[in-house]
Design an enzyme around this catalytic site. Structure first.
Site: not given
Ligand code: FES
Ligand code: FES
Lengths: 811, 159
Positions: A198, A311, A565, A766, A345, A233
């Site tokens: 990613q 988060r 994100a 997400e 996340f 990621e």
């Protein structure tokens, strides 16, 4: 117009014929080496001896490298430089790569790995939250705390104080395509890397670092991934670096893909959390103050744990206005896989915390959980209730969503270099009278729409009547019990690391009118390329099949952020738009001069360029402009406006806007076995003005099912030695076709985003994952029907956990 | 290690390859015949990404040895479209957006086709349980089911 149309995924014709190429499908030269890691078999300690002779002499083995063979062990971490490619002698988790084998085939490499003889001096691993807390094993100096108002006062003066604990497990990504990379050495020492990642820029950066090359010596290409979900990621770094290292040393191409079990053992997963809560409420269940203590196992290395844990704190309120709040977060270091990004996340964990609180309040006060939720909602932005989506027919968007200011026409876009700081302020309406409500991190909530949305969903899915019918049904059922729950999500959109909110694009128009488009985002199934191609086609007024979608390539667009994100279309769509508009403006100017009209009299629509009264096919226009010696190539750039965030103080405006939605799920449990089924789910989700409704609804359905899986059947179990025991689909149960809800209605809340995003759409990657919480909450509701006590259902609510909760409810 | 010579039929064409005794049919298809449509999702028979048919029977090619294909007839995703015309299942998957990353798609199509050959008129429940061995991490399955049911209806009408 090509935007807002439900076009199929650009690769669909390739997918259905088996011709879509993933990294492992790229034809390899016959000389290609195949790699495998040898992994640590203890969770913590030191290597005392390593005998790799048998590995070296195994059939097909070309090279074997241990950490001690390298002058400098390359680092694989995304940030803290704390993840050596191979162990330096210390073992941090069971599964940690300790040596690397390169062989002539994948099978030969994997078989050779098993021949190593390694001895260890074992130390006691820290495996649990309690063990890590006791040893004060943590990242950062101490817990982070975000605070608003006087919580202690609110709690001490509240009519009722409700407290409890929710533990929620982690989640394996189970991207169906395992991690994979391939490196091809170039004649001048440069390296080309194909990676299922990613984050191509990070792969480029890490490979360059490992090979002591400048970044321009490494080119990374990512055409598509077979699923990512956050797991690609940072977790692809190891494979890409290993391939590059071997390719560099041998001069031969090198490829590595993790076998599924190795993938489970080596790579990070979603962070598991424990959340302790204390809330003070009045008789109506309205919260006056709330205190959350979040604890998470980050595993052995830092990876992305700080922003993930941040988060989780930033979503501790979810959709609810907390007049006073204190959120404390402990980021614990344990001897397990390094937990990493996973769709949401950290947000989902924070949301589960407060959704659990809502159910707990309702149980304690004998109220309907939906009513408790609605009483605690933030206020809707004025005018948000006007927006009416619906389970059947989404009607048109409202005129003026911000209510206090003219929002501007939703379809008017800046001609965009992205340089302008603000887009006219439509995204930040003037504060409401008396000031807008704020989150626990002091951000004003000015675009809330869940009151109206929830009302609509509850009506459309007949919540109240079904709830009553279920109660009646349950009363007559000795064995089976049903439950229903409607839960919301409000998810903040933007990277909380502010500098990541930027993107670039490169667009060429060829003299025959065909368009080549490239941007920094990566395709993992989410349809990003299709959406962005629709943007490009719309800017030029041509059909999307004139726009060629190409692999993400660090040689074309540099310095990109991870596709994460949920920001993919927001950022890259804007960057592509900026590039297209630059070219379009140049074309308009040239053609205008040619036809002696003003540039604004040149329009691009329906495959034609309308210049004054004349219509020229786009291809011909492109050719004319080329003949007139005007550049038809441009880069585009975008950065998200109006965000600023101090993560230490816990103050600011970390998010550009909030994406929202709600789901209502009905379940049935078997009180003798704990087995359960989802009977029906209704979803109403806010994707702004959707760029592609087919793709967005796909994201919502997939996200919901993945979220439901996380909280029900997906259980990660480590034994007392730190060995992950659930390391294959045989032992780790993701949802299957048979688990899908019997009735599944999904609709979009179709109203333009008040924030000025690409065509007023909203990010959709997400947020829908958290709609799965409705299933868990419905299970808790079904369990509550079994007896008078609080069932204290934990997550994942496996059949075992449900059965235990039934016993607790009965007392 | 001595290699085994295998002659088999894949999608109607006679092919041969040399394989190691331990190599799976999946690896042989992918590495020796360049048919990369079947994917490895697990290698243990649990995900269905490697689905092919052998003498008409649906199998996980990761659980079949390459040597076992001797004299058999194998059908893979690459043979599903005939003369460039997509099979109704393939068309319906595109139409219904029944795929995202697409890596499960070949296996699911092969499995669905095999069900429809046995039972052209399955109930939704039969379909769901038949496909329960084909994991998809992206779509949540709803559109997959719709696409298969729709394709089945179309195929019944056409026949
Ligand atoms: S790879 Fe064969 S079933 Fe998963
Ligand atoms: S579409 Fe990605 S696994 Fe099915």
């Amino acid at each position: 117009m090509s935007v807002r149309t439900p076009l199929p995924h650009d690769s669909a014709p390739l997918h259905v014929t088996g011709r879509a190429r993933y990294v492992d499908d790229i034809p390899t030269p016959a000389t290609c080496l195949h790699l495998a890691f040898g992994m640590a078999q203890i969770a913590h300690g030191r290597i005392t001896s390593m005998d790799l002779d048998a590995v070296r002499s195994a059939q097909g083995v070309v090279q074997v490298i241990a950490g001690s063979d390298l002058d400098e062990i390359p680092d694989c971490s995304p940030s803290a430089e704390d993840e050596p490619l191979l162990s330096d002698g210390t073992i941090h988790y069971l599964g940690q790569p300790v040596f690397l084998v390169a062989a002539t085939s994948h099978l030969a490499a994997r078989r050779a790995v098993t021949l190593a003889k390694i001895t260890y001096e074992e130390a006691t691993p820290l495996l649990t939250i309690d063990a890590a807390l006791e040893a004060n094993s943590r990242f950062e100096d101490g817990p982070r705390v975000y605070e608003k108002g006087d919580v202690d006062q609110a709690l001490s003066s509240a009519a009722h104080v409700i407290e409890g604990r929710i533990e929620m497990g982690g989640q394996e990504h189970f991207y169906l395509e395992g991690q994979a990379a391939m490196a091809m050495p170039q004649d001048n020492g440069d390296m080309i890397v194909h990676s299922s990642t990613q984050h191509p820029t990070e792969i480029q950066h890490k490979v360059a670092h490992a090979l002591h090359l400048p970044m321009n010596g490494v080119r990374v290409e990512t055409r598509r991934m077979g699923g990512g979900f956050g797991g690609k990621e940072s977790q692809g770094n190891h494979l890409a670096i290993a391939c590059a290292l071997i390719a560099h040393r041998t001069g031969l191409p090198a490829k590595m893909r993790y076998d599924r079990d190795d993938d489970f053992m080596i790579t990070g997963k979603r962070h598991d959390f424990r959340i302790d809560y204390r809330v003070g409420v009045n008789d109506e269940g309205r919260i006056a103050g709330a205190e959350f203590t979040q604890m998470t196992r980050c595993g052995w290395a830092l990876d992305l744990s700080l922003p993930v844990a941040d988060r989780a704190m930033l979503h501790a309120d979810n959709a609810y206005h907390l007049p006073a709040a204190r959120i404390t977060s402990h980021r614990l270091r344990t001897h397990t896989q390094s937990a990493t990004a996973f769709r949401g996340f950290g947000g989902p964990q924070g949301v589960v915390g407060i959704e659990r609180v809502m159910d707990h309040i309702a149980h304690a006060l004998g109220l309907d959980p939906l009513q408790v939720r609605q009483r605690n909602y933030y206020d809707d932005a004025f005018g948000a209730g006007v927006a009416q989506g619906g389970l059947s027919a989404p009607p048109g968007p409202p005129e003026d969503i911000s209510g206090t200011k003219k929002a501007g026409t939703a379809h008017k876009l800046s001609s965009g270099t992205g340089a302008s700081k603000r887009f006219g302020g439509a995204h930040s309406p003037e504060p409401m009278a008396g000031g807008a409500q704020t989150t626990p991190y002091h951000m004003e909530v000015t675009d809330f729409l869940l009151n109206g949305l929830t009302e609509k969903l509850a009506t459309d899915c007949d919540y109240a009547a079904r709830k009553a019918a279920i109660a009646e049904w349950n009363a007559g059922q000795p064995v089976l019990k049903k439950g229903i729950a409607l839960t919301p999500v409000k998810f903040g959109i933007s990277f909380t690391l502010t500098h990541l909110n930027q993107a670039g694009a490169l667009v060429h128009v060829y003299a025959d009118g065909s368009v080549h488009m490239n941007h920094g985002g990566t395709e993992m199934g989410q349809g990003l390329n299709q959406k962005v191609a629709q943007v490009a086609a719309d800017r030029f007024g041509i059909s999307p099949d004139m726009v060629k979608i190409t692999a993400t390539d660090t040689g074309k667009v540099p310095n990109t952020s991870a596709t994460a994100a949920s920001s993919g279309s927001d950022l890259n769509g804007m960057a592509v738009k900026a590039a297209c508009d630059t070219i379009r403006d140049r074309m308009a100017e040239y053609l205008a001069t040619e036809h002696q009209v003003k540039p604004h009299q040149v329009r691009f629509a329906d495959g034609m360029v309308h210049v004054g009264a004349e219509e020229i096919p786009f291809a011909e226009a492109a050719n004319r402009v080329y003949m007139g010696r005007v550049s038809l190539s441009a880069t585009g750039y975008y950065k998200t406006p109006d965000i600023e965030w101090d993560r230490i103080a816990g103050r600011g405006r970390p998010f550009f806007y909030f994406a929202q939605g709600a789901a209502c799920s009905e379940v049935v449990i078997d009180t003798l076995t704990g087995e359960n089924r989802i009977l029906r789910t209704d979803i109403l989700h806010d994707a702004g003005s959707s760029l592609n409704p087919a793709i967005d609804i796909g994201q919502i359905e997939g996200g919901f099912v993945q979220g439901a899986g996380w909280l029900t059947t997906e259980e990660l179990v480590w034994d007392e030695t730190g060995r992950l025991r659930t390391h294959a689909p045989s032992t780790y149960k993701i949802p299957a076709c048979s688990d899908r809800p019997r009735i599944f209605n999904v609709a979009l809340w179709d109203a333009p985003n008040p924030a000025e995003t690409i065509y007023r759409s909203k990010a959709v990657g997400e947020p829908p994952l958290m709609l799965g919480i409705s299933v868990w909450s419905a299970l808790a509701d079904a369990v509550s029907a079994c007896g008078p006590n609080y069932p204290d259902l934990q997550a994942p609510a496996t059949a075992e956990a449900v059965l235990a909760a039934v016993a607790r409810a009965r007392g | 290690m001595s290699k085994i010579h295998v002659t088999t039929k894949v999608n109607g064409d006679e092919v041969e390859y040399l394989c190691e005794p331990r190599e799976t049919l999946l690896d042989c298809l992918r590495d020796h015949l360049d048919l990369t449509g079947a994917k490895e999702g697990c290698g243990t028979g649990d995900c269905g990404a490697c689905s092919v048919t052998m003498d008409g029977r649906l199998v996980c090619s990761c659980l079949v040895l390459g040597a076992e294909a001797q004299g058999k007839e194998i059908a893979t995703i690459e043979g599903m479209a005939e003369d460039g015309a997509l099979h109704p299942l393939q068309r319906k998957f595109i139409e219904h957006a029944a795929l995202q990353c697409g890596i499960c798609t070949p296996g699911i199509l092969v499995a669905a086709k095999s069900l429809l050959e046995k039972n052209p008129d399955p109930t939704e429940t039969e379909m769901r349980y038949w496909l329960a061995g084909n994991l998809c991490r992206c779509t949540g399955y709803d559109k997959i089911i719709r696409a298969v049911m729709d394709a089945a209806a179309e195929m019944r009408e056409a026949s």
